[in-house]
Enzyme design. Structure first.
Site, PDB file in Angstrom:
ATOM      1  N   LYS A  13       7.525 -12.780   0.048  1.00  0.00           N
ATOM      2  CA  LYS A  13       8.307 -11.791   0.802  1.00  0.00           C
ATOM      3  C   LYS A  13       7.578 -11.379   2.085  1.00  0.00           C
ATOM      4  O   LYS A  13       8.158 -11.369   3.168  1.00  0.00           O
ATOM      5  CB  LYS A  13       8.566 -10.536  -0.059  1.00  0.00           C
ATOM      6  CG  LYS A  13       9.268 -10.837  -1.372  1.00  0.00           C
ATOM      7  CD  LYS A  13       9.511  -9.576  -2.182  1.00  0.00           C
ATOM      8  CE  LYS A  13       8.259  -8.877  -2.655  1.00  0.00           C
ATOM      9  NZ  LYS A  13       7.470  -9.645  -3.634  1.00  0.00           N
ATOM     10  N   ARG A  88      12.950  -1.509  -5.954  1.00  0.00           N
ATOM     11  CA  ARG A  88      12.355  -2.154  -7.122  1.00  0.00           C
ATOM     12  C   ARG A  88      12.938  -1.637  -8.428  1.00  0.00           C
ATOM     13  O   ARG A  88      12.549  -2.118  -9.487  1.00  0.00           O
ATOM     14  CB  ARG A  88      10.856  -1.875  -7.136  1.00  0.00           C
ATOM     15  CG  ARG A  88       9.979  -3.019  -6.590  1.00  0.00           C
ATOM     16  CD  ARG A  88       8.567  -2.489  -6.584  1.00  0.00           C
ATOM     17  NE  ARG A  88       7.523  -3.435  -6.643  1.00  0.00           N
ATOM     18  CZ  ARG A  88       6.804  -3.858  -5.602  1.00  0.00           C
ATOM     19  NH1 ARG A  88       7.144  -3.505  -4.380  1.00  0.00           N
ATOM     20  NH2 ARG A  88       5.772  -4.650  -5.779  1.00  0.00           N
ATOM     21  N   ARG A 127      -4.701 -14.947  -2.246  1.00  0.00           N
ATOM     22  CA  ARG A 127      -4.169 -14.297  -1.047  1.00  0.00           C
ATOM     23  C   ARG A 127      -5.226 -13.455  -0.336  1.00  0.00           C
ATOM     24  O   ARG A 127      -6.004 -12.751  -0.957  1.00  0.00           O
ATOM     25  CB  ARG A 127      -3.004 -13.392  -1.472  1.00  0.00           C
ATOM     26  CG  ARG A 127      -2.572 -12.395  -0.427  1.00  0.00           C
ATOM     27  CD  ARG A 127      -1.214 -11.828  -0.710  1.00  0.00           C
ATOM     28  NE  ARG A 127      -1.158 -10.949  -1.862  1.00  0.00           N
ATOM     29  CZ  ARG A 127      -0.030 -10.443  -2.333  1.00  0.00           C
ATOM     30  NH1 ARG A 127       1.128 -10.732  -1.767  1.00  0.00           N
ATOM     31  NH2 ARG A 127      -0.046  -9.638  -3.370  1.00  0.00           N
ATOM     32  N   ARG A 161      -6.710  -7.587  -1.657  1.00  0.00           N
ATOM     33  CA  ARG A 161      -6.220  -6.376  -2.313  1.00  0.00           C
ATOM     34  C   ARG A 161      -6.876  -6.202  -3.677  1.00  0.00           C
ATOM     35  O   ARG A 161      -6.994  -7.164  -4.427  1.00  0.00           O
ATOM     36  CB  ARG A 161      -4.702  -6.478  -2.487  1.00  0.00           C
ATOM     37  CG  ARG A 161      -3.950  -6.239  -1.199  1.00  0.00           C
ATOM     38  CD  ARG A 161      -2.502  -6.626  -1.288  1.00  0.00           C
ATOM     39  NE  ARG A 161      -1.821  -6.122  -2.475  1.00  0.00           N
ATOM     40  CZ  ARG A 161      -0.530  -6.261  -2.693  1.00  0.00           C
ATOM     41  NH1 ARG A 161       0.234  -6.886  -1.786  1.00  0.00           N
ATOM     42  NH2 ARG A 161       0.024  -5.805  -3.786  1.00  0.00           N
ATOM     43  N   ARG A 172       2.291  -6.508 -13.038  1.00  0.00           N
ATOM     44  CA  ARG A 172       3.263  -6.435 -11.933  1.00  0.00           C
ATOM     45  C   ARG A 172       4.463  -7.350 -12.211  1.00  0.00           C
ATOM     46  O   ARG A 172       5.602  -7.014 -11.908  1.00  0.00           O
ATOM     47  CB  ARG A 172       2.576  -6.780 -10.607  1.00  0.00           C
ATOM     48  CG  ARG A 172       1.690  -5.622 -10.131  1.00  0.00           C
ATOM     49  CD  ARG A 172       0.560  -6.071  -9.227  1.00  0.00           C
ATOM     50  NE  ARG A 172       1.013  -6.633  -7.973  1.00  0.00           N
ATOM     51  CZ  ARG A 172       0.245  -7.368  -7.174  1.00  0.00           C
ATOM     52  NH1 ARG A 172      -1.014  -7.622  -7.506  1.00  0.00           N
ATOM     53  NH2 ARG A 172       0.712  -7.831  -6.049  1.00  0.00           N
TER      54      ARG A 172
HETATM   55  P1  ADP Z   1       4.745 -11.246  -1.649  1.00  0.00           P
HETATM   56  O1  ADP Z   1       4.817 -10.466  -0.352  1.00  0.00           O
HETATM   57  O2  ADP Z   1       6.100 -11.640  -2.152  1.00  0.00           O
HETATM   58  O3  ADP Z   1       3.926 -10.567  -2.708  1.00  0.00           O
HETATM   59  P2  ADP Z   1       3.150 -13.115  -0.043  1.00  0.00           P
HETATM   60  O4  ADP Z   1       4.071 -13.383   1.100  1.00  0.00           O
HETATM   61  O5  ADP Z   1       1.987 -12.218   0.205  1.00  0.00           O
HETATM   62  O6  ADP Z   1       3.996 -12.620  -1.338  1.00  0.00           O
HETATM   63  O7  ADP Z   1       2.635 -14.532  -0.598  1.00  0.00           O
HETATM   64  C1  ADP Z   1       1.619 -14.590  -1.600  1.00  0.00           C
HETATM   65  C2  ADP Z   1       0.605 -15.676  -1.229  1.00  0.00           C
HETATM   66  O8  ADP Z   1       1.219 -16.956  -1.347  1.00  0.00           O
HETATM   67  C3  ADP Z   1       0.087 -15.571   0.209  1.00  0.00           C
HETATM   68  O9  ADP Z   1      -1.303 -15.857   0.217  1.00  0.00           O
HETATM   69  C4  ADP Z   1       0.880 -16.625   0.982  1.00  0.00           C
HETATM   70  O10 ADP Z   1       0.087 -17.211   2.006  1.00  0.00           O
HETATM   71  C5  ADP Z   1       1.224 -17.646  -0.100  1.00  0.00           C
HETATM   72  N1  ADP Z   1       2.569 -18.199   0.056  1.00  0.00           N
HETATM   73  C6  ADP Z   1       3.685 -17.577   0.506  1.00  0.00           C
HETATM   74  N2  ADP Z   1       4.749 -18.417   0.525  1.00  0.00           N
HETATM   75  C7  ADP Z   1       4.294 -19.603   0.061  1.00  0.00           C
HETATM   76  C8  ADP Z   1       4.895 -20.900  -0.151  1.00  0.00           C
HETATM   77  N3  ADP Z   1       6.208 -21.116   0.109  1.00  0.00           N
HETATM   78  N4  ADP Z   1       4.101 -21.892  -0.638  1.00  0.00           N
HETATM   79  C9  ADP Z   1       2.785 -21.666  -0.909  1.00  0.00           C
HETATM   80  N5  ADP Z   1       2.160 -20.497  -0.720  1.00  0.00           N
HETATM   81  C10 ADP Z   1       2.896 -19.474  -0.232  1.00  0.00           C
HETATM   82  P1  AMP Z   2       3.410  -4.776  -3.131  1.00  0.00           P
HETATM   83  O1  AMP Z   2       2.588  -4.660  -1.883  1.00  0.00           O
HETATM   84  O2  AMP Z   2       4.896  -4.840  -2.841  1.00  0.00           O
HETATM   85  O3  AMP Z   2       2.953  -5.908  -4.021  1.00  0.00           O
HETATM   86  O4  AMP Z   2       3.190  -3.430  -3.948  1.00  0.00           O
HETATM   87  C1  AMP Z   2       1.926  -3.057  -4.417  1.00  0.00           C
HETATM   88  C2  AMP Z   2       2.053  -1.917  -5.415  1.00  0.00           C
HETATM   89  O5  AMP Z   2       2.580  -0.747  -4.771  1.00  0.00           O
HETATM   90  C3  AMP Z   2       2.991  -2.159  -6.594  1.00  0.00           C
HETATM   91  O6  AMP Z   2       2.360  -2.855  -7.664  1.00  0.00           O
HETATM   92  C4  AMP Z   2       3.388  -0.726  -6.971  1.00  0.00           C
HETATM   93  O7  AMP Z   2       2.351  -0.081  -7.687  1.00  0.00           O
HETATM   94  C5  AMP Z   2       3.496  -0.055  -5.611  1.00  0.00           C
HETATM   95  N1  AMP Z   2       4.847  -0.177  -5.022  1.00  0.00           N
HETATM   96  C6  AMP Z   2       5.182  -0.849  -3.885  1.00  0.00           C
HETATM   97  N2  AMP Z   2       6.493  -0.742  -3.624  1.00  0.00           N
HETATM   98  C7  AMP Z   2       7.017   0.003  -4.634  1.00  0.00           C
HETATM   99  C8  AMP Z   2       8.337   0.435  -4.963  1.00  0.00           C
HETATM  100  N3  AMP Z   2       9.397   0.116  -4.192  1.00  0.00           N
HETATM  101  N4  AMP Z   2       8.496   1.186  -6.082  1.00  0.00           N
HETATM  102  C9  AMP Z   2       7.463   1.515  -6.857  1.00  0.00           C
HETATM  103  N5  AMP Z   2       6.193   1.129  -6.632  1.00  0.00           N
HETATM  104  C10 AMP Z   2       5.969   0.373  -5.523  1.00  0.00           C
END
Ligand code: ADP
Ligand code: AMP
Length: 215
Positions: A13, A88, A127, A161, A172
């Site tokens: 995302k 969410r 990541r 993170r 999660r």
């Molecule tokens: P989200 O925001 O949904 O938690 P991220 O965009 O941070 O996910 O992606 C998680 C990790 O996977 C990042 O390190 C990113 O570079 C990698 N990633 C994202 N999309 C892809 C893909 N299509 N193929 C392989 N790795 C990906």
């Molecule tokens: P994310 O960066 O989206 O992976 O979110 C990291 C953490 O923040 C999650 O595991 C939750 O603890 C909190 N969080 C982020 N967005 C939300 C949401 N919309 N509702 C509740 N908790 C959230």
């Protein structure tokens, strides 16, 4: 244009939201980023959210919906919004309807990034982001062009993170399955859900999202 990117942690995302921001001048509204900023600044919201986030559980609906409302108010009404990590829960989905309605916005698309759960732990544990500009990277799937230097801003500082560890990721994912996946039918009933293969490579995912937005 207002869109939701929906998918489990590590679905891509944030990666895709950053690309939409660059291509279309839209604004990424990531409640995760907002909460991490609050934790860093030790605001009352941050103090409340910190332990919950470390466990991988969900922060309260009231807190995140308030953050989204504030961010929308701080941006121009013509700027498109990409909701990343929000809503969410069902309660958040209903709040978003109200928040958008009050501001004369409508939801155009909900883009579901469909991914195999097995791939997510590897994605998340690999990541990292630029500590200066926030550009996302991955140890294996998206390394900087020059090792140790951010492609976008040239910084040599990166960060990971604290919640990107295998144990928290499992919580999660369970939260996603139990509370977030069930909101999809709300949007399916409105005919605005598009399913994109999140297992494809990043450029293919971007192309698929571009098609949805152009439709
Ligand atoms: P989200 O925001 O949904 O938690 P991220 O965009 O941070 O996910 O992606 C998680 C990790 O996977 C990042 O390190 C990113 O570079 C990698 N990633 C994202 N999309 C892809 C893909 N299509 N193929 C392989 N790795 C990906
Ligand atoms: P994310 O960066 O989206 O992976 O979110 C990291 C953490 O923040 C999650 O595991 C939750 O603890 C909190 N969080 C982020 N967005 C939300 C949401 N919309 N509702 C509740 N908790 C959230």
């Amino acid at each position: 244009m207002n869109i939701i990117l929906l998918g489990p942690p590590g679905a891509g995302k944030g990666t895709q939201a950053q690309r939409l921001v660059e291509r279309h001048g839209m604004r990424q509204l990531s409640t995760g980023d907002m909460l991490r900023a609050a934790v860093k600044a030790a605001t009352p919201v941050g103090l409340q959210a910190k332990a919950v986030m470390e466990r991988g559980e969900l922060v309260s609906d009231e807190i995140v919906s308030a953050l989204i409302g504030e961010e929308l108010d701080a941006m121009g009404s013509e700027t498109g919004a990409i909701f990343d990590g929000y809503p969410r829960t069902e309660a958040q989905a209903h709040s978003l309807d109200a928040i958008l309605g009050q501001r004369g916005r409508t939801l155009n698309h909900v883009i579901e990034l469909a991914v195999d759960e097995d791939a997510l732990v590897e994605r998340i544990t690999g990541r990292f982001t630029c500590a200066n500009c926030g550009k996302g990277y991955h140890d294996k799937f998206e390394r900087p062009q020059v090792d140790g230097t951010c492609d976008k801003c040239g910084s040599t500082e990166f960060k990971r993170r604290p919640d990107d560890n295998e144990e928290t990721v499992r919580t999660r994912m369970a939260e996603y399955r139990a509370k977030t996946a069930p909101i999809l039918p709300i949007y399916e009933a409105r005919g605005i859900v598009a399913r994109v293969d999140g297992m494809a490579d990043m450029d293919q995912v971007t192309a698929a999202i571009e098609q949805v937005i152009a439709s």
